[in-house]
Design a protein around this motif. Structure first.
Motif, PDB file in Angstrom:
ATOM      1  N   MET A  59       0.823  -1.210   0.000  1.00 55.61           N
ATOM      2  CA  MET A  59       0.000   0.000   0.000  1.00 55.61           C
ATOM      3  C   MET A  59       0.860   1.265   0.000  1.00 55.61           C
ATOM      4  SD  MET A  59      -3.313  -1.010   2.340  1.00 55.61           S
ATOM      5  CE  MET A  59      -2.363  -1.732   3.679  1.00 55.61           C
ATOM      6  N   ALA A  60       1.977   1.230   0.723  1.00 58.45           N
ATOM      7  CA  ALA A  60       2.858   2.402   0.749  1.00 58.45           C
ATOM      8  C   ALA A  60       3.442   2.685  -0.636  1.00 58.45           C
ATOM      9  CB  ALA A  60       3.988   2.189   1.763  1.00 58.45           C
ATOM     10  N   THR A  61       3.886   1.636  -1.320  1.00 55.74           N
ATOM     11  CA  THR A  61       4.459   1.830  -2.650  1.00 55.74           C
ATOM     12  C   THR A  61       3.386   2.163  -3.680  1.00 55.74           C
ATOM     13  OG1 THR A  61       4.396  -0.578  -2.974  1.00 55.74           O
ATOM     14  CG2 THR A  61       6.480   0.385  -2.243  1.00 55.74           C
ATOM     15  N   ALA A  62       2.194   1.588  -3.528  1.00 56.96           N
ATOM     16  CA  ALA A  62       1.108   1.899  -4.458  1.00 56.96           C
ATOM     17  C   ALA A  62       0.676   3.350  -4.307  1.00 56.96           C
ATOM     18  CB  ALA A  62      -0.081   0.972  -4.224  1.00 56.96           C
ATOM     19  N   TYR A  63       0.792   3.898  -3.103  1.00 56.32           N
ATOM     20  CA  TYR A  63       0.467   5.311  -2.906  1.00 56.32           C
ATOM     21  C   TYR A  63       1.428   6.188  -3.706  1.00 56.32           C
ATOM     22  CZ  TYR A  63      -0.947   9.617  -0.602  1.00 56.32           C
ATOM     23  OH  TYR A  63      -1.421  10.885  -0.354  1.00 56.32           O
ATOM     24  N   LEU A  64       2.683   5.753  -3.805  1.00 53.99           N
ATOM     25  CA  LEU A  64       3.665   6.509  -4.586  1.00 53.99           C
ATOM     26  C   LEU A  64       3.455   6.303  -6.080  1.00 53.99           C
ATOM     27  CD1 LEU A  64       6.875   5.780  -2.478  1.00 53.99           C
ATOM     28  CD2 LEU A  64       5.478   7.858  -2.462  1.00 53.99           C
ATOM     29  N   ASN A  65       3.332   5.050  -6.497  1.00 54.78           N
ATOM     30  CA  ASN A  65       3.113   4.741  -7.909  1.00 54.78           C
ATOM     31  C   ASN A  65       2.627   3.303  -8.026  1.00 54.78           C
ATOM     32  OD1 ASN A  65       4.410   3.450 -10.608  1.00 54.78           O
ATOM     33  ND2 ASN A  65       3.801   5.581 -10.978  1.00 54.78           N
ATOM     34  N   TRP A  66       1.452   3.126  -8.615  1.00 51.97           N
ATOM     35  CA  TRP A  66       0.833   1.803  -8.650  1.00 51.97           C
ATOM     36  C   TRP A  66       1.606   0.815  -9.520  1.00 51.97           C
ATOM     37  CZ3 TRP A  66      -0.731   0.164 -13.448  1.00 51.97           C
ATOM     38  CH2 TRP A  66      -0.964   1.147 -14.424  1.00 51.97           C
TER      39      TRP A  66
END
Length: 465
Positions: free
Chosen positions: A114-121
């Motif tokens: 979720m943290a990385t998807a917030y930056l870029n999916w």
């Protein structure tokens, strides 16, 4: 002692039946857009539109998303390039040693996803899949299906409310948002754009996204199988190997080879791009965050990929390897544009908006749209192109009901993302890296949906500005 089966768990039984149904009956994502074209065409005729008007509107809309199509293809390729850079492989190796037990590993993977998807999916899909695979390799007893499902979790929860959320970035940019959508937005506010401070950076949206993430991580801890119910990668017949770095670059045999292997111009281009971005954000009127759009996100991804790969030839190879992942966007988005045209360039948009206004009110409208966006997301698995389809009548109805336009983008984001837990289209890159099939993880993603989506409905209803 005999190994217990998932049939002992009622939730797992429901999830397994759902997975079996989707694998048997749901067509490929391209099949959805083919069917959807004629469903919308028929809806237009039933609402009283002339057949020639529907045909002409379809043709007008087919190429209306050309800019947006390229932007989405670049965001996929750029995310892949960043995730596969050598420094990222080293980071993954270190992160894989953080969790100390299998249950913590599943929850940790969910949080990272979720943290990385917030930056870029797109980056999240690749990065977290590689991380899950490495964790399963170094930590004994991890259920490979559960950790694989949590590697995808960011796409089913927070991605659309993040920095690469296509709907929010689209309505913030005059270049990305179709004129017809801008006109509907303009009818409810002074201009045709909605800045990011009123969508993904709206405090109600930030808090709602954070709450969904916390709920998901907690549930990930409890959903992880233990004891005899665990199926490791070895149980599934999957061999896990250490992350292998790229081979050393070949020695330059001619001046052209030297240029491909030298970091000189990579550093120079990175410095040039960074200089531009600093000036660009400094010159933005009002809040600098409002300057963030799809073009800016793609430039940042390109610069980060360039500097992380260090040598031009490595970046070229990464882009070449990542390009196939964008094939679905290139094929399907023109047809989504045709669907958009039939809705936006005829009276169908107003007809749907009138129906939404007639069955709802200002209090229940956000929850209604969250459910509607989720259901439609199962059949149109693309946040950006689906937003173009929905935006004309969703915003129109919001204008009539007096609901905050930016909040409706937040509502759409949270509802649309939830649909990814129910259909396998965006799971494909993750599954390819893990060596799993959709049926291996969809039981867990469906269980996560049963917990997270009700939370979304409560939040979008209570937090409405």
């Amino acid at each position: 002692m005999a190994r217990a089966t998932e049939r002992d768990n009622p939730l797992a039984r429901i999830a397994s039946r759902f997975t079996a149904f989707t694998e048997r009956w749901l067509p490929d994502a391209f099949g959805f857009v083919l069917i959807g074209t004629f469903v919308v065409f028929a809806a237009g005729l039933l609402s009283g539109e002339r057949i020639t008007a529907m045909v002409d509107s379809w043709g007008k809309g087919v190429w209306s998303l050309v800019t947006f199509t390229l932007q989405m293809a670049m965001i996929i390729i750029g995310g892949y390039a960043v995730a596969t850079a050598r420094p990222m492989a080293k980071l993954i190796t270190r992160l894989a040693t953080v969790p100390r037990n299998p249950r913590a590993a599943v929850a940790f993977t969910a949080a990272v996803s979720m943290a990385t998807a917030y930056l870029n999916w797109a980056f999240s899909l690749i990065f977290t899949a590689i991380l899950a695979r490495e964790i399963a390799r170094v930590l004994r007893g991890v259920d490979y299906r559960a950790i694989g499902a949590m590697a995808f979790l960011g796409l089913g929860t927070v991605w659309a409310q993040g920095l690469s959320g296509s709907a929010a970035l689209q309505v913030a940019s005059a270049e990305s948002s179709p004129k017809a959508v801008q006109e509907v937005i303009r009818a409810g506010r002074g201009d045709g754009l909605i800045p990011l401070t009123e969508t993904i950076f709206l405090w109600q949206g930030v808090v709602s996204t954070l709450i969904v993430a916390v709920v998901a991580v907690v549930f990930a801890w409890f959903i992880a199988p233990t004891g005899n119910r665990v199926k490791t990668a070895e149980d599934l017949g999957i061999e896990l190997r250490p992350i292998v770095g790229e081979p050393d670059d070949a020695e330059a045999g001619r001046p052209g080879d030297w240029l491909e292997n030298s970091p000189l111009f990579s550093i120079a281009i990175f410095a040039l791009g960074l200089w531009y971005l600093v000036r660009y954000f400094a010159a933005a009127p009002g809040n600098p965050l409002n300057a963030l759009d799809l073009n800016t996100v793609n430039l940042i991804l390109l610069l980060v990929a360039l500097i992380l790969h260090w040598r031009p030839r490595r970046l070229v190879k990464a882009v070449r390897d990542g390009a196939p992942a964008a094939s679905g966007v290139l094929l399907q988005f023109p047809l989504y544009g045709g669907i958009f045209g039939m809705i936006a360039y005829t009276g169908l948009s107003s007809t749907i908006a009138s129906w939404l206004v007639g069955v709802s009110n200002a209090f229940f409208y956000p929850a209604l749209i969250a459910v509607y966006s989720c259901v439609l997301g199962v059949f149109v698995p693309s946040g950006g192109s689906k937003w173009v389809i929905e935006a004309p009548y969703v915003i129109d109805a919001a204008n009539q009901l007096g609901v905050h336009q930016g909040w409706m983008v937040v509502v759409y984001d949270l509802g649309e993302a939830s649909a990814n837990l129910l259909q396998p289209f965006w799971m494909l890159p993750t599954l390819a890296i893990l060596g799993l099939k959709a049926r291996d993880i969809m039981g867990y993603t469906f269980a996560m949906f049963l917990v997270c989506f009700p939370a979304v409905l409560v939040l979008v209803t209570l937090f409405v500005p």
